[in-house]
Design an enzyme around this catalytic site. Structure first.
Site, short mmCIF file in Angstrom:
data_model
loop_
_atom_site.label_atom_id
_atom_site.label_comp_id
_atom_site.label_asym_id
_atom_site.label_seq_id
_atom_site.Cartn_x
_atom_site.Cartn_y
_atom_site.Cartn_z
N GLU A 36 0.84 -1.20 0.00
CA GLU A 36 0.00 0.00 0.00
C GLU A 36 0.88 1.26 0.00
OE1 GLU A 36 -2.56 -0.30 3.38
OE2 GLU A 36 -3.82 -1.86 2.46
N ARG A 93 -7.46 3.99 -23.05
CA ARG A 93 -7.91 3.27 -24.25
C ARG A 93 -9.31 2.69 -24.10
NH1 ARG A 93 -2.63 -0.29 -25.35
NH2 ARG A 93 -2.46 0.02 -23.12
N LYS A 189 -7.51 -0.75 -39.22
CA LYS A 189 -6.92 -1.75 -38.30
C LYS A 189 -8.03 -2.55 -37.62
CE LYS A 189 -5.21 -0.62 -34.03
NZ LYS A 189 -4.28 0.06 -33.11
N ASP A 219 2.40 0.74 -27.40
CA ASP A 219 2.42 -0.16 -26.24
C ASP A 219 3.28 -1.37 -26.59
OD1 ASP A 219 1.97 -1.58 -23.98
OD2 ASP A 219 -0.20 -1.58 -24.08
N GLY A 222 2.68 -3.79 -31.66
CA GLY A 222 2.01 -4.66 -32.64
C GLY A 222 1.39 -3.83 -33.76
#
Ligand code: R5P
Length: 309
Positions: A36, A93, A189, A219, A222
């Protein structure tokens, strides 16, 4: 102005403080043994305008929880106003339900920031415009376009085409193309599986031209790999550039980008990265832009004028 930094990006905090010519505020950021977070301002913030810098780095869950605690600590310590500077807004996203039974995580993060005590959020190149509407407090969604425009202008590329890697990024790419005086192409895409990208179609004339793939973030890379393959198959020049505001570079990204053979991969320092992480990586600083924005916020001047030019 009192600028405090979370633990996500000390180098950016130091650069921003230097641009502003102010020292960073003193805050303790620790962890309990169970993981924490613990936060404590080591100086009074009572009655002050407090600016909290944190970014969604490669450990977004840690970063966002720490930021919530900093906001609440400032609120409970009678700060007059709390401005959150969150260059990379994590969880952006997921900004709509694309398939049944999914969350809208960007909206949840926006609500939690407000609930934590933020009065104002400043972020850079949000994944989509609608995220601004998830806030009921003011949200300045800055664009990094001017940074990339300056950089690519200086390269004097022959027949440049700015390429949006997906339809969602078309507006962003069009704006960069306009400011660069370049043409525009858009890729179609699809994502057949989670974190898998396939380019189905290239819309626009890219044959014999120098493509600049322009995205909000990289990211796993890809998308970039698949996009580059599609562009070369359609006759684009072998020198393909990639530009994105946020270099997350998670999972196989570094390995992929080392092998991919891009002319350059240009990102900003909104997320901490090693400039030598892979060949061709170029990192552009955002502190000068943030500093100009913060000065204008503090002086009650227009922020839009700075990044829309
Ligand atoms: C997706 O809509 C985003 O704009 C990026 O294209 C995407 O998140 C990049 O992810 P990756 O590098 O894993 O393909």
């Amino acid at each position: 102005m009192h600028l405090f930094s979370g633990s996500s990006h000390p180098a950016l905090a130091a650069a921003l403080a230097a641009e502003l010519g102010i020292p960073l505020g003193r805050v303790s950021l620790k962890k309990f043994s169970c993981g924490e977070h613990y936060v404590k301002f080591e100086q009074s913030v009572r009655g002050q305008d407090v600016y909290l810098l944190q970014t969604g780095s490669q450990k977004p869950n840690e970063d966002i929880v720490e930021l919530f605690l900093m906001c609440q600590a400032a609120r409970l310590s009678f700060a007059r106003s709390i401005h959150v500077i969150l260059p990379h807004f994590p969880y952006a996203r997921q900004d709509r339900v694309t398939e049944p039974r999914e969350p809208i995580s960007a909206k949840l993060i926006a609500h939690l920031l407000e609930e934590s005590g933020a009065d104002h959020v400043i972020t850079l190149e949000m994944h989509s415009d609608q995220i601004q509407g998830f806030f009921s407090i003011p949200a300045d969604a800055l664009s990094s376009r001017t940074i990339f425009t300056e950089y690519f202008r200086s390269k004097k590329l022959k027949h440049p085409v700015v390429v949006a890697p997906d339809v969602g990024g078309a507006k962003r790419a069009k704006k960069l193309a306009d400011t660069l005086g370049a043409e525009l192409a858009i890729l179609h895409k699809t994502r057949p599986a989670h974190q898998t990208a396939e380019i189905q179609q290239v819309v626009g004339d890219i044959a014999g031209k120098t493509c600049i793939l322009y995205d909000d973030l990289i990211d796993t890379a890809g998308t970039l790999l698949s996009a580059k393959k599609a562009l070369l198959a359609q006759g684009a020049n072998a020198d393909v550039y990639a530009a994105a505001t946020h270099g997350v570079f998670s999972g196989p990204a570094v390995e992929r980008l080392t092998a991919a053979g891009f002319a350059e991969i240009v990102v900003t320092d909104s997320i901490p990265n090693d400039p030598a992480a892979f060949p061709g990586l170029k990192i552009l600083p955002i502190a000068p832009l943030l500093a100009r924005v913060l000065r204008n916020v503090e002086e009650g001047k227009s922020v839009t004028d700075i990044y829309k030019k």
